[in-house]
Design a protein around this motif. Structure first.
Motif: not given
Lengths: 369, 185, 100
Positions: A154-156, B73, B76
């Motif tokens: 989930n990006r949040w 991160w 990605n």
């Protein structure tokens, strides 16, 4: 041999239970405390068959916090989002809670207790390098929040995880510098020994507590500690107006309870550390191993058991006081912006910590020579 | 350290090191790396090097591996679909690794058996600090200089220069610069 | 007490695993992690041998290996980032511009 083992086990269990219970009590403390601060009533609805009302006891929200909410929380569906990393999603809450709990192994909660010929140190694990252990274990705590955010898909949540880990790694520096200054002052890495060296008094009346040697380090540790526990004003990782709930957006049920418990256990941990490093831990002013010695009044002799119990009570009182202080801060200050947080950590706290360290070193050398 | 405890941490270290190499997802590799490092630091503590064992956990687990996580991160990286690689390279690589392992084993199995009892204060912070700040002072100062150069170099290499990108996302870029500095912890 | 040779053999095994990771994997980040495994295998060996000799110098070496490892990770990861920005890949095989 077996007795020693049992005593160690008892100490460990008592310490963990105390922390967990205090963390839970803080939940209630925070609800009613925030209500007090904001001039609201706070939790006061849930009751069991109205027993309290019939007896004429005012409803203080105890049933809400200790019965209704946990019941609700633990009976919820344990939800794992689609395409999330199931393994890490399950691991993260425990990776977050575990380090905080094991940190208390080196925090002394009392002086020696003498039972017969046996001397019991009121600390779960006597460790010569207790401070290093503390920092090492706190370092592991970062992964809980970080991986929890990443595994949720989930990006949040991911943003919350990134913010949490960047924030914790930044403020760990200020925290480390503050602790190192204290270590230099007392010349030991053993937390029990740090407490012992804060005994006694100057001029017969001023307790030799760490705050008097290191007032700046106290502010640094308290600030960095609040930032480490990710509470307002440093709660960007879970800022609800931006990120829903940050890194635990996709958590429910028991796993979310673990994250929440981590927060409160961290509050207790920060309070315990501040009390240990700067306020004498279990030291009671003018209380010595043989009894009270009041300046200008005289002395009262006390048995060892009473002295030990007084020490444990004093430590508990100090911890509860700093817990309350943190709740007060949380409900008084607004949230920082993220760049302000980084600015504070890297450009104010870090230089202050370095200056404090240098000044401490100079003073120590000057006093020694 | 008792043989049983040693065996536990040794097996943990080997299994998690294999995890680092074999896991498809970089984040899983990273978690395996954390487990390897913790096992190694436990082994160091068991050898009597208490201070250095905890320092290893602080520096590696608390700082360096977190930066790895940030880079994963930032790029990605998701699950690797499988690496093409050259079969020949893999074959000769495996061969070379086997040869190296055999050599190291043959070399080390004949090492002295049973460590002597540790002298008092072995591996304590006092002893370590005494050596670092007396006998190895020049080397210590040189490493501090190395770290400074590395930090400046890392920021210079990883930074997005204005010419490359007219607008850079403020939060991401600055947080990233901070991370580099976190290395110095 | 555990014989020192056990620690040395374990160090050798971890080192070999690290080498295998560098040789077999093509993902730069994983290669980098394998290097960290190798570094720490050597750390273990250093401390074990230091213990066998009853000296603390091995631990000082570990201290320096850690600082150099930190510097290496900072610069290396920055290089990976820069490489990814210009080539959009971190497969070691595809970064072959400088190859003859």
């Amino acid at each position: 041999m077996l007795t020693d083992l049992l005593i160690d086990a008892a100490k460990a269990i008592v310490a963990v239970l105390l922390v967990l219970n205090l963390a839970t009590v803080l939940l209630w403390f925070e609800r009613k405390g925030s209500a007090l601060i904001q001039d609201r009533v706070g939790a006061n609805r849930a009751a069991i068959f109205g027993i309290g009302r019939r007896l004429g006891v005012p409803n203080l929200g105890v049933t809400n916090t200790f019965v209704a909410d946990p019941l609700k929380m633990f009976t919820k569906e344990d939800f794992v989002p689609d395409q999330a990393d199931r393994f890490l999603h399950t691991l993260a809450p425990f990776l977050s809670l575990f380090p905080v709990l094991v940190t208390f192994a080196v925090v002394p909660f009392g002086d020696r207790l003498i039972v017969g010929s046996r001397v019991i140190d009121l600390q779960v694990c006597q460790l010569d390098v207790g401070v290093l252990y503390l920092l090492a274990v706190l370092g592991i705590g970062i992964y809980g929040a970080a991986l929890g955010g990443w595994a949720s898909n989930n990006r949040w949540a991911l943003l919350g995880g990134v913010r949490a880990s960047a924030q914790m790694i930044s403020y760990e520096l200020a925290m480390g510098l503050a602790i190192i200054a204290v270590v230099m002052t007392f010349g030991t890495l053993d937390l029990q020994e740090i407490c012992r060296r804060q005994g006694g008094a100057w001029f017969g009346w001023l307790p030799k507590w760490g705050i008097i040697y290191q007032p700046l380090a106290f502010l640094l540790l308290l600030t960095a500690g609040i930032a480490e526990s990710k509470r307002i004003p440093f709660d960007m990782p879970e800022g609800e107006s931006e990120l829903i709930a940050g890194y635990f957006t996709e958590y429910s049920g028991g796993k979310q309870a673990a994250f929440m418990l981590t927060d409160f256990a961290e509050v207790v941990l920060v309070s315990a550390l501040v009390a240990t490093f700067f306020f004498g831990g279990w030291q009671v002013p003018y209380l010595y191993p043989e009894g009270f010695r009041l300046p200008g009044i005289g002395s009262v002799l006390l048995p060892n058991l009473v002295v030990a119990v007084l020490g444990v009570l004093a430590f508990g009182l100090k911890v509860v006081f700093f817990c309350w202080l943190q709740i007060l801060v949380r409900w008084t200050l607004p949230r920082f912006r993220y760049d302000q947080l980084m600015y504070l950590g890297w450009k104010i706290l870090l230089p202050l910590g370095l200056i404090n360290l240098a000044a401490t070193a100079v003073v120590i050398v000057a006093v020694a020579s | 350290m008792e043989v049983g405890v040693f065996a536990f941490f040794a097996v943990l270290a080997v299994v998690s090191a294999l995890g680092v190499v074999l896991q498809r997802s970089p984040v899983h590799s990273l978690l395996a790396l954390v487990a390897t490092l913790l096992a190694i630091s436990a082994l160091l503590i068991g050898l009597g090097a208490v201070a250095i064992g905890f320092l290893l956990a602080i520096v590696y687990v608390g700082a360096i591996v977190v930066v790895f996580l940030f880079v994963i991160w930032l790029l990605n990286l998701q699950r690797d679909p499988g690496e093409p690689g050259h079969l020949a390279a893999k074959f000769f690589g495996a061969f070379a690794v086997a040869a190296l392992t055999a050599e190291l084993f043959a070399f080390f199995v004949r090492a002295p058996v049973g460590p002597p009892p540790a002298p008092a204060g072995y591996g304590s912070v006092d002893r370590l600090a005494d050596l670092i700040f007396r006998d190895y002072l020049v080397a210590f100062e040189a490493t501090s200089l190395l770290l400074l150069v590395a930090v400046v170099g890392a920021v210079a290499v990883a930074r997005r220069w204005p010419a490359d990108q007219p607008r850079r996302s403020g939060a991401g870029a600055s947080a990233h610069g901070e991370l580099r500095r976190a290395e110095r912890a | 007490m555990t014989p020192v040779s056990y620690y040395l053999v374990l160090g050798a095994a971890l080192f070999a695993i690290g080498v295998a990771g560098v040789v077999i994997r093509r993902n730069l980040i994983v290669i980098f992690m394998s290097i960290e495994v190798m570094l720490n295998a050597v750390n273990l060996t250093l401390v074990a041998l230091g213990r066998a000799l009853g000296s603390t110098d091995g631990q000082v070496m570990v201290f320096f290996v850690m600082t150099v490892g930190a510097a290496e990770a900072a610069v290396g990861l920055a290089l990976i980032l820069a490489a990814f920005r210009s080539r959009h890949t971190i497969k070691a095989d595809e970064l072959n511009l400088m190859r003859w």
